[in-house]
Design a protein around this motif. Structure first.
Motif, PDB file in Angstrom:
ATOM      1  N   MET A   1      43.441  46.526  40.356  1.00 27.18           N
ATOM      2  CA  MET A   1      41.746  46.429  41.990  1.00 27.18           C
ATOM      3  C   MET A   1      42.468  46.420  43.030  1.00 27.18           C
ATOM      4  O   MET A   1      41.575  47.104  43.273  1.00 27.18           O
ATOM      5  N   LEU A   2      43.538  45.848  42.997  1.00 23.20           N
ATOM      6  CA  LEU A   2      43.962  46.400  44.328  1.00 23.20           C
ATOM      7  C   LEU A   2      44.765  47.304  44.637  1.00 23.20           C
ATOM      8  O   LEU A   2      44.544  48.015  45.895  1.00 23.20           O
ATOM      9  N   MET A   3      45.630  47.828  43.626  1.00 22.72           N
ATOM     10  CA  MET A   3      46.834  48.913  44.006  1.00 22.72           C
ATOM     11  C   MET A   3      45.155  50.111  44.216  1.00 22.72           C
ATOM     12  O   MET A   3      45.307  50.910  45.223  1.00 22.72           O
TER      13      MET A   3
ATOM     14  N   ALA B   1      34.458  46.303  28.811  1.00 23.22           N
ATOM     15  CA  ALA B   1      33.412  45.957  31.137  1.00 23.22           C
ATOM     16  C   ALA B   1      34.784  45.319  31.658  1.00 23.22           C
ATOM     17  O   ALA B   1      34.540  45.066  32.628  1.00 23.22           O
ATOM     18  N   GLU B   2      36.027  44.748  30.838  1.00 22.90           N
ATOM     19  CA  GLU B   2      36.866  44.105  31.600  1.00 22.90           C
ATOM     20  C   GLU B   2      37.074  45.171  32.402  1.00 22.90           C
ATOM     21  O   GLU B   2      37.786  45.448  33.808  1.00 22.90           O
ATOM     22  N   ALA B   3      37.076  46.501  32.306  1.00 20.88           N
ATOM     23  CA  ALA B   3      37.466  48.230  32.679  1.00 20.88           C
ATOM     24  C   ALA B   3      36.820  48.703  33.670  1.00 20.88           C
ATOM     25  O   ALA B   3      37.773  49.072  34.540  1.00 20.88           O
ATOM     26  N   VAL B   4      35.969  48.478  33.027  1.00 19.94           N
ATOM     27  CA  VAL B   4      34.827  49.083  33.783  1.00 19.94           C
ATOM     28  C   VAL B   4      34.720  48.939  35.405  1.00 19.94           C
ATOM     29  O   VAL B   4      34.042  49.479  36.222  1.00 19.94           O
TER      30      VAL B   4
ATOM     31  N   PRO C   1      32.787  49.841  39.955  1.00 23.24           N
ATOM     32  CA  PRO C   1      32.038  49.853  41.545  1.00 23.24           C
ATOM     33  C   PRO C   1      32.697  48.889  42.592  1.00 23.24           C
ATOM     34  O   PRO C   1      32.242  49.243  43.155  1.00 23.24           O
ATOM     35  N   TYR C   2      34.234  48.294  41.421  1.00 20.34           N
ATOM     36  CA  TYR C   2      34.835  47.952  42.889  1.00 20.34           C
ATOM     37  C   TYR C   2      35.254  48.891  44.223  1.00 20.34           C
ATOM     38  O   TYR C   2      35.061  47.961  45.169  1.00 20.34           O
ATOM     39  N   LEU C   3      35.863  49.745  43.278  1.00 26.90           N
ATOM     40  CA  LEU C   3      36.122  50.668  44.198  1.00 26.90           C
ATOM     41  C   LEU C   3      35.237  51.358  45.257  1.00 26.90           C
ATOM     42  O   LEU C   3      35.529  51.257  46.828  1.00 26.90           O
TER      43      LEU C   3
ATOM     44  N   GLY D   1      33.951  37.864  33.572  1.00 27.32           N
ATOM     45  CA  GLY D   1      32.916  37.157  34.550  1.00 27.32           C
ATOM     46  C   GLY D   1      34.028  36.473  35.856  1.00 27.32           C
ATOM     47  O   GLY D   1      33.513  36.561  37.095  1.00 27.32           O
ATOM     48  N   ALA D   2      35.437  36.578  35.492  1.00 24.54           N
ATOM     49  CA  ALA D   2      35.910  36.688  36.661  1.00 24.54           C
ATOM     50  C   ALA D   2      36.182  37.801  38.032  1.00 24.54           C
ATOM     51  O   ALA D   2      35.699  37.253  39.087  1.00 24.54           O
ATOM     52  N   LEU D   3      35.606  38.702  37.245  1.00 26.72           N
ATOM     53  CA  LEU D   3      36.053  40.231  38.092  1.00 26.72           C
ATOM     54  C   LEU D   3      35.267  40.247  38.100  1.00 26.72           C
ATOM     55  O   LEU D   3      34.844  40.782  38.740  1.00 26.72           O
TER      56      LEU D   3
END
Length: 422
Positions: free
Chosen positions: A56-58, A119-122, A126-128, A176-178
């Motif tokens: 995510m940071l990358m 779900a963890e990769a998807v 939206p984060y981007l 959930g953490a993501l």
């Protein structure tokens, strides 16, 4: 606007201090988040979480260039409601394509990083988009000198991430953490967007230029790859608890770079103004001290007490990772010097800003060859740092140490508008 290189301490106090405090709170919150979530997940699941968070940071790192360009736009043209809306809309449109590409690659990301489900990769997609718009909004506010509002966005995001992270990790695990991380960015956007709806001042229409964003993005992305690619490769090559130990140690190490990164935002304009003027060597030295000083000081504390830091944050699960922490923290502290020198290259628009890319390539090659243990991967990271830092010192230090009469035609002085665009 002309900046006197001799007034660096005052500039840091007025301009960088609120951001530095906010980033310090965010960094502390990040450690608490990792510590709390790491205690609720097993080592392998925590390794997966840390890897996706690093991804995510990358994905968000090039957005630092968006923030810089948006800030320069407001500094040159002023802030108006029309320019703010246009900038945010344009950045959102730019981010849709990359987000769709990330979404299409979700199955590959799941398999490469050994994730439990899609779900963890998807959630990277939206984060981007959200992170891109947040970066542009913060840049607009920074250009209008709304430093306090920008600091508040960090405070709010940290609080939302902690509360939701603790609430969602137990029932939903890594996903959930993501989700809490994505929601934190959305909360920051809501805070930043409110003052942009009714700006205090007026400005002339201006457009965010993709070229200016791309130029700064080369430097920012290269730095992030250089400082983070080892974490991603560690997840790929290590198994079971080893990857979790590396993530834990790397999280402590990367925190050392957080506050210097915030201070760098205040130092970079000084590098732009100081280049081609008498005393530029002092400007670079002062900038290096302001940025690297906190990193080296923080690293010294952690290197002296690695077992205590790990025990406080993660309990006894990673008590044997002391040597790993020492290595990665030392690498992170010295990487802050690479950051200063890369921004010095960006200030004079030199090709030297490509050196961190070469360093990242060397790091990948070394880790692909030697990855039998977490400590071996960390030592590969250190081995890549040494020639990268020495090359940056040789190239940039030599140029900034020259007198004005020694600068040739290959170092043409930039106009104020060109410096602003950079």
């Amino acid at each position: 606007m002309r900046l006197d290189p001799g007034r660096l301490p005052g500039l840091l106090t007025r301009g960088a201090l609120p951001i530095a405090v906010a980033v310090a709170v965010q960094s502390a919150g990040n450690l608490v988040f990792h510590a709390a979530v790491g205690r609720r997940l097993d080592a392998d699941a925590y390794g997966a979480l840390g890897t996706v968070l690093a991804a995510m940071l990358m994905l968000g790192v090039p957005l630092g260039a968006v923030q810089t360009a948006a800030s320069a736009l407001v500094a040159e043209h002023g802030l108006s409601r029309a320019s703010a809306r246009r900038t945010l809309r344009l950045v959102a449109c730019w981010s849709v394509g990359p987000a769709l590409a990330v979404l299409a690659c979700a199955p590959l990301l799941r398999d490469y990083f050994h994730l439990a489900g899609l779900a963890e990769a998807v959630q990277l997609a939206p984060y981007l988009i959200i992170a891109a718009v947040v970066a542009a909004a913060r840049g607009l506010l920074l250009g209008a000198r709304r430093i306090g509002t920008v600091a508040v966005t960090y405070f709010v995001a940290t609080a939302v991430r902690l509360v939701l992270g603790l609430a969602l990790t137990v029932p939903f695990g890594v996903a959930g953490a993501l989700a809490a991380t994505v929601a934190a960015e959305l909360a920051a956007l809501l805070v930043a967007a409110r003052p942009l709806r009714h700006p205090d001042g007026t400005g002339t229409p201006g457009a965010l230029r993709l070229g200016a964003v791309a130029h700064a993005g080369i430097a920012v992305t290269g730095l992030f790859l250089f400082s983070t690619v080892d974490l991603l490769m560690a997840r790929h090559h290590l198994r079971d608890g080893s990857s979790g130990a590396y993530i834990a140690a790397a999280t402590v190490a990367k925190t050392v770079l957080a506050i210097p990164a915030g201070i760098m935002a205040a130092v970079f304009p000084r590098l732009l103004a100081g280049w081609r003027r008498p005393g530029r060597a002092r400007v670079l030295a002062a900038g290096g001290l302001a940025v690297a000083g906190p990193a080296l000081l923080g690293a010294a504390v952690i290197v002296a007490l690695p077992a205590l830091v790990l025990r406080v944050l993660y309990g006894d699960g990673y008590a044997d990772a002391g040597a790993l922490v020492r290595t990665l923290v030392s690498v992170a502290a010295l990487t802050s010097l690479v950051t200063v020198l890369t921004y010095a290259a960006l200030a004079r628009r030199a090709r030297t800003l490509l050196v961190p890319w070469l360093g990242a390539g060397l790091e990948v090659a070394l880790i692909e060859t030697w990855h039998a243990s977490a400590l071996q991967i960390a030592l590969c990271s250190a081995a890549a740092l040494v020639p990268t830092l020495l090359l940056m010192l040789l190239l940039e230090g030599r140029v900034w140490a020259r007198t004005s009469t020694q600068l040739g035609a290959d170092s043409v002085e930039e106009s104020p508008s060109a410096a602003t665009a950079a």
